[in-house]
Scaffold this motif. Structure first.
Motif, PDB file in Angstrom:
ATOM      1  N   LYS A 139       0.495   4.387   0.631  1.00 53.57           N
ATOM      2  CA  LYS A 139      -0.195   5.053   1.592  1.00 53.57           C
ATOM      3  C   LYS A 139       1.063   4.672   3.190  1.00 53.57           C
ATOM      4  O   LYS A 139       1.036   4.978   4.329  1.00 53.57           O
ATOM      5  CB  LYS A 139      -1.212   4.444   2.884  1.00 53.57           C
ATOM      6  N   GLU A 175       0.864  -0.995   0.399  1.00 52.53           N
ATOM      7  CA  GLU A 175      -0.375   0.207   0.153  1.00 52.53           C
ATOM      8  C   GLU A 175       0.559   0.909  -0.122  1.00 52.53           C
ATOM      9  O   GLU A 175       0.999   1.007   0.814  1.00 52.53           O
ATOM     10  CB  GLU A 175      -0.787  -0.294   1.291  1.00 52.53           C
ATOM     11  N   ASN A 226       6.123   6.686   4.170  1.00 53.86           N
ATOM     12  CA  ASN A 226       6.008   8.039   4.371  1.00 53.86           C
ATOM     13  C   ASN A 226       6.878   8.767   3.993  1.00 53.86           C
ATOM     14  O   ASN A 226       8.413   8.418   4.451  1.00 53.86           O
ATOM     15  CB  ASN A 226       5.748   8.326   6.252  1.00 53.86           C
TER      16      ASN A 226
END
Ligand SMILES: *Cc1c(COP(=O)(O)O)cnc(C)c1O
Length: 226
Positions: free
Chosen positions: A26, A24, A29
């Motif tokens: 997301k 994913e 970071n």
């Protein structure tokens, strides 16, 4: 290249690797490392939509944070942290990426009322020029940290050697990932160790391939002014 363009290029690379690895996006970071740039350039990074900023000096972090008052920034301390400087910075950071000794843990414990999310810095390649614990020192260190209730072991951090040898870099990152699994197997409440802080301008693609959840990018994202 503007910061916005750099961010888009890096984000595309992250997205591509995540598609290949079934991850994913997301979960990766992006930290803009602002140690080589002015307050104004750091502000441009935030205005380009970057939420995480990283600094390697206490003075640099405090100055940028003050300049960016009112902006919703998550602050990362990524450099060697001198024990005597902990009290100046501890109320101003969200993550410390450079926990590498018990004396530092002791000082953090003494100087804060909050729980501080820390990464243990690991010198996987055992380079003399770099700080961090050797791989074999990490598990005993994590065990000792259970006495320090203000410290949460969010994850592990490493810097790969500066080299063209991609297989060496990959080996460093995959070793960190394996060490994370060994820590997670212990099921310690104080050490969820769910994060891996690895990858910089030259090697972040390899780091994401090997499981990085925080990448720390300076030069190829915000540039180098000094
Ligand atoms: C400077 C620094 C970075 C960013 O380095 P670049 O090569 O400019 O991307 C990342 N991590 C740490 C610990 C640093 O000191």
């Amino acid at each position: 290249m503007t910061i916005q363009e750099n961010k888009e290029r890096i984000t595309e690379n992250i997205n591509r690797v995540c598609r290949e690895k079934n991850r994913e996006p997301k979960g990766v970071n992006l930290i803009a490392v602002t140690k080589y740039v002015s307050n104004e350039t750091a502000k441009q990074a935030v205005q380009a939509g970057i939420e995480h900023l990283g600094e390697n000096r206490v003075e640099g972090l405090l100055e940028k944070k003050e300049y960016l008052t009112g902006f919703p920034v998550i602050w990362h301390f990524i450099g060697t942290l001198q024990t005597r400087k902990v009290k100046e910075v501890i109320d101003h950071v969200d993550y410390i990426h450079s926990l590498d000794r018990l004396s530092l843990a002791k000082e953090i414990q003494k100087r804060t009322e909050r729980t501080i999310s820390c990464f243990i810095q690991v010198n996987v390649a055992e380079e003399d020029s770099k700080h961090g614990l050797s791989v074999k020192e990490v598990l005993p260190f994590v065990d000792k940290l259970k006495e320090y209730d203000k410290i949460k072991i969010a994850g592990l951090m490493t810097m790969a050697p500066f080299t063209e040898d991609e297989s060496l870099i990959r080996n460093v990152f995959s070793t960190l990932k394996q060490l994370q699994a060994d820590i997670q197997d212990k099921g310690y409440p104080h050490a969820p160790c769910s994060e891996l802080s690895m990858g910089m301008s030259n090697d972040y693609v390899i780091a994401v391939e090997e499981g990085a959840t925080f990448i720390r990018i300076g030069t190829s994202l915000v540039g180098k002014e000094f």
